[in-house]
Design an enzyme around this catalytic site. Structure first.
Site, mmCIF file in Angstrom:
data_model
loop_
_atom_site.group_PDB
_atom_site.id
_atom_site.type_symbol
_atom_site.label_atom_id
_atom_site.label_comp_id
_atom_site.label_asym_id
_atom_site.label_seq_id
_atom_site.Cartn_x
_atom_site.Cartn_y
_atom_site.Cartn_z
ATOM 1 N N THR B 49 43.256 3.758 75.729
ATOM 2 C CA THR B 49 43.838 5.057 76.105
ATOM 3 C C THR B 49 44.955 5.377 75.111
ATOM 4 O O THR B 49 45.202 4.592 74.200
ATOM 5 C CB THR B 49 44.429 5.012 77.533
ATOM 6 N N CYS B 50 45.644 6.494 75.345
ATOM 7 C CA CYS B 50 46.717 6.837 74.401
ATOM 8 C C CYS B 50 47.891 5.864 74.506
ATOM 9 O O CYS B 50 48.690 5.749 73.594
ATOM 10 C CB CYS B 50 47.175 8.272 74.614
ATOM 11 N N GLN B 116 46.139 9.858 85.670
ATOM 12 C CA GLN B 116 45.006 9.796 84.738
ATOM 13 C C GLN B 116 44.500 8.372 84.494
ATOM 14 O O GLN B 116 43.315 8.137 84.331
ATOM 15 C CB GLN B 116 45.375 10.412 83.384
ATOM 16 N N GLN B 120 40.800 6.530 83.829
ATOM 17 C CA GLN B 120 40.510 5.870 82.547
ATOM 18 C C GLN B 120 40.036 4.426 82.764
ATOM 19 O O GLN B 120 39.150 3.949 82.051
ATOM 20 C CB GLN B 120 41.757 5.908 81.656
#
Lengths: 262, 422
Positions: B49-50, B116, B120
């Protein structure tokens, strides 16, 4: 005497802002506005008192000019701070006003501009140049705030002081509006001053005060021109506003020297 | 068989390092193949993920597995192993379990409690199903992770009034512009992050909200949802002239907007301020552009200043969540230990079955029963009896397999056959 009390309240307001901005004491945020407003009221009362006692608007001595300048600067800064709900503009203006206040006391006994010169052109020149100067100073102060906040935002390093500063776009708007208003009034003041000086005082004599005023006028004029035509970045225009402010300062010292010489 | 995890996140590595490790979806299959080529890794999962890149492996040999995983990471990032060591963290066994539960529940996120990450993590399990070996351990881990994360999010205030990354980004934009009313905004990308950002932006009474994406349909759908306009990604130059806020989160491997482009754009814009929130990892906008006058570029790491307050508020809730984390670990361990008893149960059943056939044959021969249906009935009868007899012992065996108490043989028989209750 009234102005001394005004300075005291300005000092208290500054103290409250320091408590709020550096130590984060929340209650002092609400009190500073009250102190500034009381100070402003006393400052205004002093001007009215002088007006009534001397029978003419008190802008004919350096001391009176500085007191009137303090009044205008504080009025503008409190207006901006209340609008933005952030005390940054008052915070930066108050120390400067306190210095001006002290200077006004130093020049208290200095002589007035000779009343035989008190003509139509002088009536236009003095208020325009003082209010115009106040706007240009305000523009320079907003520039300093802009440069500080921009550096913080760019460095992604916001601190407690950054929280007291309005958004960049708001500061830029203040900067440009002050610059336009200041430039227009300063131009009127400068032109009327030159005419007054030419016809009423000493024609064909170039004075340092006039030269510095013209340099200041050119700097602020250039900033406005470049901003509108070429899109001068706010950071650079802020920097130039600060330079212009230094010339205003020199011009005012020039005034002091000029008055002392007369 | 235990879980092990190696990776790096927003706490251990800055974004310029993290973006080198990011694993794109199109590379996942290759990555899974590399990992699962090792015979000591039975199951694997990659979470990218980021905020993090993590490799989960189910193994019985930590050392060997970790060596392999770190080699894979090293190959991907093309970084020196000594530099890598500074940023990587490793968790094994219970610590790895706690880690994945923390991640899924949002405790380990940059913006604590952000929703989020839950999606994810679910996506990562789905990718493991699609590309890797998804067997008993990961199946159970998925169930337990979802269970723990849901419990934490429901029973604590971690997810209450959630601050999303997109919300934090818009707060940063307000430092530059104040109110966003009558501003123009552009969202580049149409993923979940962009969707949230677009929703937040739309609630700010913008003048225009543009959405652009490589896939036009996705951009169109998002723009429709937020009452915005679609912009052609190949022709955003004109739009960028009037845009004030840009939020970008694409999976592009290269910069979408580089320094030279931005420098020329700013001249055309007469240096009108522009704010970029680059939520992508790797980044979409060249960070060098931040040097340009009136260009403000923020990436995911720059939100830290905003989320400090959020963290303080939620710290008490993290303490409350500890109970759920520990219970999740306990459940997983219990399940793991129950796996040891399965071969015993299988052998026991097999022995009973073998005896059943032998006895049926013996009785049929003894009493001369040749009818096929008769034999079938007999077998059915014995099977029913065996099931009845074994039901209690097998259930007890499964339940008590992790019981560490020592019993005498007699007590064991009593427990296994439930004789005390009778």
């Amino acid at each position: 005497m009234l102005f001394t009390y005004a300075l005291l309240f300005y000092l208290l307001a500054l103290f409250c802002i320091i408590l709020y901005s550096f130590i984060n004491i929340r209650f002092s945020k609400n009190i500073y506005t009250i102190f500034v407003l009381i100070g402003l009221l006393l400052n205004g009362a002093h001007i009215v008192d002088r007006w009534l006692s001397t029978k003419y608007f008190p802008t004919t001595s350096l001391s009176d000019i500085l007191i009137f300048l303090c009044f205008i600067l504080i009025s503008m800064s409190i207006f901006i701070s209340i609008n933005s709900k952030k005390p940054a503009m008052v915070s930066i203006t108050l120390p400067f006003v306190l210095i001006l206040g002290i200077l006004s006391m130093i020049f208290w006994d200095k002589p007035n501009v000779k009343l035989y010169n008190n003509t139509f052109w002088l009536y236009i020149h003095l208020p325009s140049i003082i209010i115009g100067t106040a706007f240009l100073i305000s523009s320079a102060f907003s520039s300093v705030i802009y440069l500080y906040q921009e550096k913080r935002l760019r460095g992604k390093n916001l601190n407690l002081i950054s929280e007291q500063i309005p958004p960049l776009e708001f500061i830029d708007k203040i900067n440009i509006y002050s610059l336009i208003a200041g430039f227009v009034l300063f131009s009127i003041g400068l032109l009327s001053g030159i005419i007054w000086d030419f016809y009423e005082v000493e024609p064909y004599k170039i004075k340092a005060k006039v030269i510095f005023s013209i340099i200041t006028w050119i700097i602020f004029g250039l900033i406005l021109f470049l901003k509108n035509k070429k899109g001068l970045p706010p950071g650079k225009s802020a920097l130039w506003s600060v330079i212009g402010f230094l010339f205003i300062f020199i011009t005012y010292f020039g005034v002091a020297i000029f008055l002392r010489d007369n | 068989m235990q879980l092990t995890v190696i990776g790096l996140n927003h706490n251990s590595a800055p974004i310029d390092i993290r973006e080198k490790f990011a694993v794109h979806e199109n590379l996942l299959e290759n990555q899974y193949n590399k990992i699962l080529n090792n015979e000591r890794i039975y199951e694997a999962m990659i979470l990218s993920t980021c905020n993090r890149v993590e490799y989960y492996a189910v193994t019985d040999d930590y050392v060997c597995s970790l060596r392999l995983l770190s080699n894979i990471i090293e190959d991907n990032s093309e970084q020196d192993s000594n530099i890598l060591k500074k940023y990587l963290y490793i968790y094994c066994g219970d610590d790895a379990l706690i880690h994945i539960f923390r991640v899924a529940s949002g405790i380990d996120s940059l913006v604590i409690g952000e929703p989020q990450i839950f999606g994810q993590v679910k996506d990562a399990f789905n990718h493991a199903k699609q590309y890797g070996k998804f067997s008993t351990f990961l199946k159970k881990l998925e169930q337990e992770t979802i269970k723990v994360a849901k419990k934490i999010r429901t029973n604590t205030k971690i997810a209450e009034n959630p601050i999303t990354v997109a919300y934090a980004a818009i707060q940063m934009a307000k430092q530059v512009f104040g109110k966003l009313e009558n501003k123009n905004a552009l969202v580049i990308g149409a993923g979940e992050m962009c969707e949230l950002a677009a929703q937040h932006l739309a609630s700010n009474n913008l003048k225009n909200l543009y959405v652009t994406n490589r896939t036009y349909e996705k951009a169109f759908m998002l723009a429709k949802n937020v009452d915005g306009k679609v912009a052609d990604i190949n022709n955003i130059d004109n739009i960028l002239l009037e845009i004030d806020v840009v939020i970008s989160s694409t999976s592009s491997e290269n910069f979408i907007l580089d320094y030279a482009y931005m420098a020329s754009l700013m001249i055309k814009r007469k240096y009108k301020p522009i704010f970029f929130m680059d939520m992508a990892v790797p980044r979409d906008i060249d960070p060098e552009c931040n040097k340009l006058e009136n260009v403000y570029i923020y990436d995911i790491d720059d939100l830290k200043s905003i989320v400090v307050t959020n963290k303080k508020i939620r710290e008490k809730e993290i303490v409350k969540a500890k109970t759920y984390l520990e219970s999740g670990v306990k459940n997983m361990n219990k399940w793991l230990e129950s796996l040891n008893i399965i071969p015993v149960i299988k052998s026991l059943r097999q022995a009973f079955e073998e005896n059943k056939y032998r006895e049926v044959e013996r009785i049929c021969n003894k009493f001369n029963i040749n009818n096929y249906q008769e034999r079938e009935r007999m077998q059915f009868l014995i099977s029913a009896y065996i099931n009845r007899v074994l039901h209690t012992p097998l259930t007890v065996l499964k339940d008590k397999s992790s019981d560490k108490n020592k019993y005498t043989l007699a007590d064991s028989i009593k427990i296994i056959f439930g004789l005390d209750e009778e």
